[in-house]
Motif scaffolding. Structure first.
Motif, PDB file in Angstrom:
ATOM      1  N   ALA A  15      11.163  67.920  31.507  1.00 13.17           N
ATOM      2  CA  ALA A  15      11.536  66.846  30.488  1.00 13.17           C
ATOM      3  C   ALA A  15      10.781  65.461  31.484  1.00 13.17           C
ATOM      4  CB  ALA A  15      12.298  66.555  30.434  1.00 13.17           C
ATOM      5  N   ILE A  16      11.263  65.240  32.540  1.00 13.59           N
ATOM      6  CA  ILE A  16      11.648  64.331  33.750  1.00 13.59           C
ATOM      7  C   ILE A  16      10.290  63.911  34.016  1.00 13.59           C
ATOM      8  CG2 ILE A  16      11.706  62.584  35.930  1.00 13.59           C
ATOM      9  CD1 ILE A  16      14.546  64.184  35.798  1.00 13.59           C
ATOM     10  N   GLU A  17       9.090  65.117  34.476  1.00 16.10           N
ATOM     11  CA  GLU A  17       8.018  64.772  34.537  1.00 16.10           C
ATOM     12  C   GLU A  17       7.038  64.573  33.683  1.00 16.10           C
ATOM     13  OE1 GLU A  17       7.170  68.603  36.527  1.00 16.10           O
ATOM     14  OE2 GLU A  17       6.853  67.529  38.686  1.00 16.10           O
ATOM     15  N   GLN A  18       7.270  65.248  32.603  1.00 17.63           N
ATOM     16  CA  GLN A  18       6.890  64.118  30.843  1.00 17.63           C
ATOM     17  C   GLN A  18       6.919  63.208  30.280  1.00 17.63           C
ATOM     18  OE1 GLN A  18       7.190  68.040  29.115  1.00 17.63           O
ATOM     19  NE2 GLN A  18       6.185  69.396  30.113  1.00 17.63           N
ATOM     20  N   ALA A  19       7.960  62.549  31.338  1.00 18.26           N
ATOM     21  CA  ALA A  19       8.231  61.245  30.868  1.00 18.26           C
ATOM     22  C   ALA A  19       9.388  61.495  28.993  1.00 18.26           C
ATOM     23  CB  ALA A  19       7.350  60.557  30.701  1.00 18.26           C
ATOM     24  N   VAL A  20      10.144  62.258  28.976  1.00 16.63           N
ATOM     25  CA  VAL A  20      10.711  62.844  28.048  1.00 16.63           C
ATOM     26  C   VAL A  20      11.989  61.721  28.015  1.00 16.63           C
ATOM     27  CG1 VAL A  20      12.596  64.341  26.642  1.00 16.63           C
ATOM     28  CG2 VAL A  20       9.695  64.706  27.232  1.00 16.63           C
ATOM     29  N   TYR A  21      12.336  62.035  29.869  1.00 15.50           N
ATOM     30  CA  TYR A  21      14.014  61.134  30.296  1.00 15.50           C
ATOM     31  C   TYR A  21      12.940  60.060  31.082  1.00 15.50           C
ATOM     32  CZ  TYR A  21      16.805  64.231  28.600  1.00 15.50           C
ATOM     33  OH  TYR A  21      17.671  64.991  27.535  1.00 15.50           O
ATOM     34  N   GLN A  22      13.246  58.610  30.819  1.00 17.28           N
ATOM     35  CA  GLN A  22      12.605  57.703  31.871  1.00 17.28           C
ATOM     36  C   GLN A  22      13.813  57.037  32.953  1.00 17.28           C
ATOM     37  OE1 GLN A  22       9.665  56.533  31.018  1.00 17.28           O
ATOM     38  NE2 GLN A  22       9.279  57.372  28.865  1.00 17.28           N
ATOM     39  N   GLU A  23      12.753  56.831  33.594  1.00 19.57           N
ATOM     40  CA  GLU A  23      14.015  56.165  35.007  1.00 19.57           C
ATOM     41  C   GLU A  23      14.972  55.588  34.196  1.00 19.57           C
ATOM     42  OE1 GLU A  23      13.440  53.220  38.640  1.00 19.57           O
ATOM     43  OE2 GLU A  23      11.474  54.159  38.214  1.00 19.57           O
ATOM     44  N   GLY A  24      16.136  56.085  34.731  1.00 20.80           N
ATOM     45  CA  GLY A  24      17.181  55.001  34.984  1.00 20.80           C
ATOM     46  C   GLY A  24      17.971  55.464  33.426  1.00 20.80           C
ATOM     47  N   GLU A  25      17.274  56.823  32.861  1.00 21.22           N
ATOM     48  CA  GLU A  25      17.953  56.987  31.529  1.00 21.22           C
ATOM     49  C   GLU A  25      19.555  58.115  31.882  1.00 21.22           C
ATOM     50  OE1 GLU A  25      16.701  59.154  27.336  1.00 21.22           O
ATOM     51  OE2 GLU A  25      15.137  58.035  28.631  1.00 21.22           O
ATOM     52  N   ARG A  26      20.398  58.153  30.614  1.00 20.42           N
ATOM     53  CA  ARG A  26      21.140  58.655  31.008  1.00 20.42           C
ATOM     54  C   ARG A  26      20.899  60.140  31.084  1.00 20.42           C
ATOM     55  NH1 ARG A  26      25.267  60.849  28.264  1.00 20.42           N
ATOM     56  NH2 ARG A  26      27.640  61.327  29.497  1.00 20.42           N
ATOM     57  N   LEU A  27      20.559  61.118  31.300  1.00 15.00           N
ATOM     58  CA  LEU A  27      21.194  63.009  31.083  1.00 15.00           C
ATOM     59  C   LEU A  27      22.580  63.462  30.501  1.00 15.00           C
ATOM     60  CD1 LEU A  27      18.739  62.646  32.793  1.00 15.00           C
ATOM     61  CD2 LEU A  27      19.561  65.053  33.799  1.00 15.00           C
ATOM     62  N   PRO A  28      22.079  64.156  29.613  1.00 12.39           N
ATOM     63  CA  PRO A  28      23.782  64.778  29.383  1.00 12.39           C
ATOM     64  C   PRO A  28      24.397  65.180  29.787  1.00 12.39           C
ATOM     65  CG  PRO A  28      21.388  66.289  28.133  1.00 12.39           C
ATOM     66  CD  PRO A  28      21.409  65.194  29.257  1.00 12.39           C
ATOM     67  N   SER A  29      25.739  65.052  29.821  1.00 10.79           N
ATOM     68  CA  SER A  29      26.795  65.569  30.460  1.00 10.79           C
ATOM     69  C   SER A  29      27.165  66.817  30.820  1.00 10.79           C
ATOM     70  CB  SER A  29      28.533  64.844  29.805  1.00 10.79           C
ATOM     71  OG  SER A  29      29.215  65.252  28.901  1.00 10.79           O
ATOM     72  N   ILE A  57      17.571  62.947  39.641  1.00 12.91           N
ATOM     73  CA  ILE A  57      19.086  62.380  39.322  1.00 12.91           C
ATOM     74  C   ILE A  57      19.882  61.396  40.849  1.00 12.91           C
ATOM     75  CG2 ILE A  57      18.363  63.562  37.607  1.00 12.91           C
ATOM     76  CD1 ILE A  57      21.607  64.854  37.713  1.00 12.91           C
ATOM     77  N   THR A  58      20.663  60.467  40.171  1.00 13.32           N
ATOM     78  CA  THR A  58      21.077  60.315  40.773  1.00 13.32           C
ATOM     79  C   THR A  58      23.141  59.851  39.362  1.00 13.32           C
ATOM     80  OG1 THR A  58      20.981  57.638  40.266  1.00 13.32           O
ATOM     81  CG2 THR A  58      20.250  58.306  42.496  1.00 13.32           C
ATOM     82  N   THR A  59      23.732  60.310  40.503  1.00 13.61           N
ATOM     83  CA  THR A  59      25.072  60.833  39.419  1.00 13.61           C
ATOM     84  C   THR A  59      26.535  59.163  39.792  1.00 13.61           C
ATOM     85  OG1 THR A  59      26.436  61.806  41.346  1.00 13.61           O
ATOM     86  CG2 THR A  59      24.942  62.935  39.437  1.00 13.61           C
ATOM     87  N   ILE A  60      26.623  58.518  39.152  1.00 11.27           N
ATOM     88  CA  ILE A  60      27.785  57.748  38.877  1.00 11.27           C
ATOM     89  C   ILE A  60      28.724  57.859  38.517  1.00 11.27           C
ATOM     90  CG2 ILE A  60      28.227  55.057  38.629  1.00 11.27           C
ATOM     91  CD1 ILE A  60      25.225  54.709  38.374  1.00 11.27           C
ATOM     92  N   GLN A  61      29.949  57.389  39.372  1.00 15.18           N
ATOM     93  CA  GLN A  61      31.332  58.434  39.137  1.00 15.18           C
ATOM     94  C   GLN A  61      32.102  57.624  37.982  1.00 15.18           C
ATOM     95  OE1 GLN A  61      32.514  60.869  40.570  1.00 15.18           O
ATOM     96  NE2 GLN A  61      34.849  60.728  39.362  1.00 15.18           N
ATOM     97  N   GLY A  62      31.825  58.085  37.236  1.00 13.01           N
ATOM     98  CA  GLY A  62      32.857  57.950  35.712  1.00 13.01           C
ATOM     99  C   GLY A  62      32.066  57.682  34.357  1.00 13.01           C
ATOM    100  N   LYS A  63      30.540  57.885  35.606  1.00 12.22           N
ATOM    101  CA  LYS A  63      29.642  56.636  34.212  1.00 12.22           C
ATOM    102  C   LYS A  63      28.373  57.849  33.691  1.00 12.22           C
ATOM    103  CE  LYS A  63      29.739  52.129  35.811  1.00 12.22           C
ATOM    104  NZ  LYS A  63      28.822  50.901  36.065  1.00 12.22           N
ATOM    105  N   GLY A  64      28.384  59.386  35.073  1.00  9.57           N
ATOM    106  CA  GLY A  64      27.010  60.192  34.087  1.00  9.57           C
ATOM    107  C   GLY A  64      25.338  59.964  35.591  1.00  9.57           C
ATOM    108  N   SER A  65      25.317  60.974  35.155  1.00 15.04           N
ATOM    109  CA  SER A  65      23.733  60.793  35.319  1.00 15.04           C
ATOM    110  C   SER A  65      23.029  60.489  35.058  1.00 15.04           C
ATOM    111  CB  SER A  65      23.653  62.751  35.746  1.00 15.04           C
ATOM    112  OG  SER A  65      24.598  63.687  36.293  1.00 15.04           O
TER     113      SER A  65
END
Length: 236
Positions: A15-29, A57-65
Motif C-alpha cells: 500500500a505504501i509502495e503504491q502510494a495508498v499511504y503517503q509519507e507522514g500519513e498515519r496507519l491504523p492503530s 514506518i515510525t512510531t510515536i508514543q501516544g500518537k501512533g504509527s
C-alpha cells in the motif's frame, strides 16, 4: 498462524509502495488492525514492529504509527574493480570512511587459507565504517597481509580511503577476485554503529582482493544496510 503478522506487514508495504499511504500519513492503530484483519493483539503488534524494523514506518508514543520517509537505495556494482568512493560518486553521494579500530596480529586459520599465508605471517585488521552522506551505510572488517603493506599504521591518520593508501603509498592495484553475498541480521555492535534496529536486514559481503589479479592481499567482511543499498553484479 506464525505468518499472520507477515501478511499484514506485506499488505501495508504494498500500500505504501503504491502510494495508498503517503509519507507522514498515519496507519491504523493496533486495535484497528485487529478489527480489520481479525487477528489477536499480539499479531497486530508484531506486524507493526516488522514495519518499523524494516524502515517503512515510525512510531510515536501516544500518537501512533506513520509512514516514514525512505531514501532511494544506492546501487553498488560488485565487479573486479569496485571501489566504495567511486561507486558513491556515481550515485551523486559524498562518501566518508571512518577508521574505528586497527590492530596487527597473527593470521588465523581462515585468513591463512584465503590469503595463502604461513603460520608466522601477520595481518593488519581494520574496522571501517562507511557513510553515504550523513547516513551510516556499512561496517567492514578487513584484513591485509602485513608483509605487503609494511608500517601501514604510519599512513592511517588522517584516514580517508583504504584504497587510496594501497594505490598511492604501496603502488598496489586492488582487484576483487570473488565476493559471497548473504542476507543476515546485524549483531548488537553493528546495529548500533549502523543506527538500525537489531531486526533490520543487512547484506553480508565477504570478498577476496588481489594485486593485479595475482597475489591475494586483502580479505574483508562487510555488513551493509539493506534499506540503503542494492547490489548489482557485473560480469564484464
Amino acid at each position: 498462524m506464525e505468518t499472520e503478522h507477515l501478511v499484514i506487514a506485506d499488505y501495508f508495504i504494498q500500500a505504501i509502495e503504491q502510494a495508498v499511504y503517503q509519507e507522514g500519513e498515519r496507519l491504523p492503530s493496533e486495535s484497528e488492525l485487529r478489527e480489520q484483519f481479525g487477528v489477536k493483539r499480539s499479531v497486530a503488534r508484531r506486524a507493526v514492529a516488522r514495519l518499523c524494523d524494516s524502515g517503512w514506518i515510525t512510531t510515536i508514543q501516544g500518537k501512533g504509527s506513520f509512514v516514514a520517509a525512505r531514501s532511494t537505495p544506492l546501487t553498488y556494482a560488485l565487479s573486479s574493480k569496485t571501489a566504495f568512493t567511486e561507486e558513491m560518486m556515481k550515485n551523486g553521494v559524498i562518501a566518508h570512511a571512518e577508521l574505528l579500530h586497527w590492530e596487527k596480529r597473527t593470521a588465523n586459520q581462515h585468513e591463512r587459507r584465503l590469503l595463502h599465508l604461513d603460520h608466522a605471517d601477520w595481518v593488519y585488521q581494520l574496522e571501517i565504517r562507511r557513510r553515504a552522506g550523513r547516513l551510516p551505510l556499512s561496517m567492514t572488517t578487513t584484513c591485509l597481509v602485513e608483509r605487503i603493506v609494511p608500517d601501514l599504521e604510519l599512513h592511517l591518520d588522517p584516514f580517508v580511503s583504504l584504497y587510496r593508501i594501497l594505490s598511492g603509498i604501496y603502488r598496489l592495484q586492488p582487484q576483487r577476485l570473488s565476493s559471497v553475498v548473504r542476507a543476515s541480521l546485524p549483531n548488537a555492535d553493528d546495529a548500533a554503529q549502523l543506527e538500525i534496529s537489531a531486526q533490520s536486514p543487512i547484506l553480508q559481503v565477504e570478498s577476496l582482493v588481489s594485486h593485479r589479479g595475482i597475489v591475494p592481499i586483502e580479505y574483508s567482511r562487510s555488513r551493509i544496510r539493506g534499506d540503503l543499498q542494492e547490489s548489482c553484479v557485473s560480469f564484464s
